[in-house]
Motif scaffolding. Structure first.
Motif, PDB file in Angstrom:
ATOM      1  N   ASN A   1       0.903  -1.416  -0.061  1.00 34.17           N
ATOM      2  CA  ASN A   1      -0.002  -0.033  -0.051  1.00 34.17           C
ATOM      3  C   ASN A   1       0.759   1.282  -0.049  1.00 34.17           C
ATOM      4  O   ASN A   1       0.401   2.132  -0.702  1.00 34.17           O
ATOM      5  CB  ASN A   1      -0.860  -0.117   1.104  1.00 34.17           C
ATOM      6  CG  ASN A   1      -1.756   1.311   1.301  1.00 34.17           C
ATOM      7  OD1 ASN A   1      -2.470   1.675   0.272  1.00 34.17           O
ATOM      8  ND2 ASN A   1      -1.354   1.914   2.451  1.00 34.17           N
TER       9      ASN A   1
ATOM     10  N   LEU B   1      -8.517  -9.976  -1.332  1.00 33.23           N
ATOM     11  CA  LEU B   1      -8.562  -8.703  -0.733  1.00 33.23           C
ATOM     12  C   LEU B   1     -10.147  -8.538  -0.119  1.00 33.23           C
ATOM     13  O   LEU B   1     -10.405  -8.088   1.089  1.00 33.23           O
ATOM     14  CB  LEU B   1      -8.101  -7.261  -1.431  1.00 33.23           C
ATOM     15  CG  LEU B   1      -6.579  -7.474  -1.461  1.00 33.23           C
ATOM     16  CD1 LEU B   1      -6.204  -6.421  -2.657  1.00 33.23           C
ATOM     17  CD2 LEU B   1      -5.633  -7.546  -0.261  1.00 33.23           C
ATOM     18  N   ASP B   2     -10.952  -8.660  -0.994  1.00 32.31           N
ATOM     19  CA  ASP B   2     -12.367  -8.620  -0.552  1.00 32.31           C
ATOM     20  C   ASP B   2     -12.672  -9.547   0.545  1.00 32.31           C
ATOM     21  O   ASP B   2     -13.464  -9.221   1.572  1.00 32.31           O
ATOM     22  CB  ASP B   2     -13.349  -8.751  -1.663  1.00 32.31           C
ATOM     23  CG  ASP B   2     -13.431  -7.531  -2.497  1.00 32.31           C
ATOM     24  OD1 ASP B   2     -12.963  -6.560  -2.514  1.00 32.31           O
ATOM     25  OD2 ASP B   2     -13.907  -7.817  -3.714  1.00 32.31           O
TER      26      ASP B   2
ATOM     27  N   LEU C   1     -10.685 -10.788   2.631  1.00 30.10           N
ATOM     28  CA  LEU C   1      -9.898 -10.444   3.925  1.00 30.10           C
ATOM     29  C   LEU C   1     -10.640  -9.438   4.703  1.00 30.10           C
ATOM     30  O   LEU C   1     -10.821  -9.373   5.776  1.00 30.10           O
ATOM     31  CB  LEU C   1      -8.715  -9.959   3.370  1.00 30.10           C
ATOM     32  CG  LEU C   1      -7.744  -9.268   4.581  1.00 30.10           C
ATOM     33  CD1 LEU C   1      -7.161 -10.467   5.500  1.00 30.10           C
ATOM     34  CD2 LEU C   1      -6.591  -8.609   4.066  1.00 30.10           C
ATOM     35  N   ARG C   2     -11.478  -8.382   3.807  1.00 31.21           N
ATOM     36  CA  ARG C   2     -12.089  -7.694   4.618  1.00 31.21           C
ATOM     37  C   ARG C   2     -13.538  -8.028   4.885  1.00 31.21           C
ATOM     38  O   ARG C   2     -14.518  -7.417   5.350  1.00 31.21           O
ATOM     39  CB  ARG C   2     -12.446  -6.449   3.545  1.00 31.21           C
ATOM     40  CG  ARG C   2     -11.029  -5.621   3.429  1.00 31.21           C
ATOM     41  CD  ARG C   2     -11.285  -4.161   2.705  1.00 31.21           C
ATOM     42  NE  ARG C   2     -12.304  -4.336   1.890  1.00 31.21           N
ATOM     43  CZ  ARG C   2     -12.030  -4.672   0.692  1.00 31.21           C
ATOM     44  NH1 ARG C   2     -10.771  -4.896  -0.025  1.00 31.21           N
ATOM     45  NH2 ARG C   2     -13.196  -4.714  -0.338  1.00 31.21           N
ATOM     46  N   ASN C   3     -13.643  -9.267   4.588  1.00 30.52           N
ATOM     47  CA  ASN C   3     -15.390  -9.812   4.747  1.00 30.52           C
ATOM     48  C   ASN C   3     -16.279  -9.340   3.916  1.00 30.52           C
ATOM     49  O   ASN C   3     -17.422  -9.122   4.434  1.00 30.52           O
ATOM     50  CB  ASN C   3     -15.617 -10.161   6.413  1.00 30.52           C
ATOM     51  CG  ASN C   3     -14.684 -10.913   7.094  1.00 30.52           C
ATOM     52  OD1 ASN C   3     -14.413 -11.978   6.514  1.00 30.52           O
ATOM     53  ND2 ASN C   3     -14.189 -10.614   8.104  1.00 30.52           N
ATOM     54  N   SER C   4     -16.084  -8.755   2.751  1.00 30.24           N
ATOM     55  CA  SER C   4     -16.855  -8.156   1.663  1.00 30.24           C
ATOM     56  C   SER C   4     -17.709  -9.443   1.234  1.00 30.24           C
ATOM     57  O   SER C   4     -17.239 -10.441   1.292  1.00 30.24           O
ATOM     58  CB  SER C   4     -16.231  -7.212   0.855  1.00 30.24           C
ATOM     59  OG  SER C   4     -15.528  -6.318   1.288  1.00 30.24           O
TER      60      SER C   4
END
Length: 166
Positions: free
Chosen positions: A27, A144-145, A147-150
């Protein structure tokens, strides 16, 4: 280079710790590259984000509260960002006719022109990500989604189709 070489660290507490450190490091790497694009325009990544939100809403106005909901960096002070963009004549601000306590913001033509110029530079910048195949970029976004629980809903199915087709 690997994260181990980049930060000169041979071991990590766990694979999860390594992943988190790698995400933070990546990042910061991406942000610093992007800031080089914005520097000649006296623009921050957060201001750029606000301009992109306004362009997506254009020609309709949007409230500062709605901008905050859409921002990538939820810690940003959207009112201050709008003030800075207003001083650069990239946006206009007016009282919302439906709610006199709210403020509507609209991107100006100057703001649209700046984004058009930045789009070209941004596209060149994104080519640095072409070390990943399109399938890998989709897979990375999915992970990544996750990981964010999206809610990935049908993304896994679509991703699996893309992987098996390549």
């Amino acid at each position: 280079m690997s994260i181990e070489k980049d930060i000169q660290q041979n071991s990590f507490k766990s694979t999860y710790s390594k992943a988190v450190i790698n995400i933070f490091y990546t990042n910061n790497w991406l942000t610093s590259l992007q800031m080089e694009i914005f520097k000649p325009f006296d623009l921050t990544p957060q201001q750029y984000n606000v301009l992109r939100i306004l362009r997506g809403q254009y020609p309709e106005p949007i409230t500062v509260i709605a901008i905050i909901e859409r921002m990538l960096d939820k810690m940003s002070n959207a009112s201050r960002l709008v003030d800075k963009l207003l001083a650069k004549e990239l946006v206009i601000r007016k009282i919302c006719p439906n709610d006199r306590r709210a403020v509507d913001v609209i991107i100006t033509q100057k703001g649209l022109d700046l984004l058009a110029e930045l789009d070209v530079l941004q596209q060149k910048w994104e080519q640095q990500l072409h070390g990943l195949s399109e399938c890998e970029a989709n897979q990375l976004s999915f992970l990544l989604d996750k990981l964010r629980n999206s809610d990935p809903s049908n993304e896994l199915e679509e991703l699996t189709k893309k992987i098996t087709n390549n």
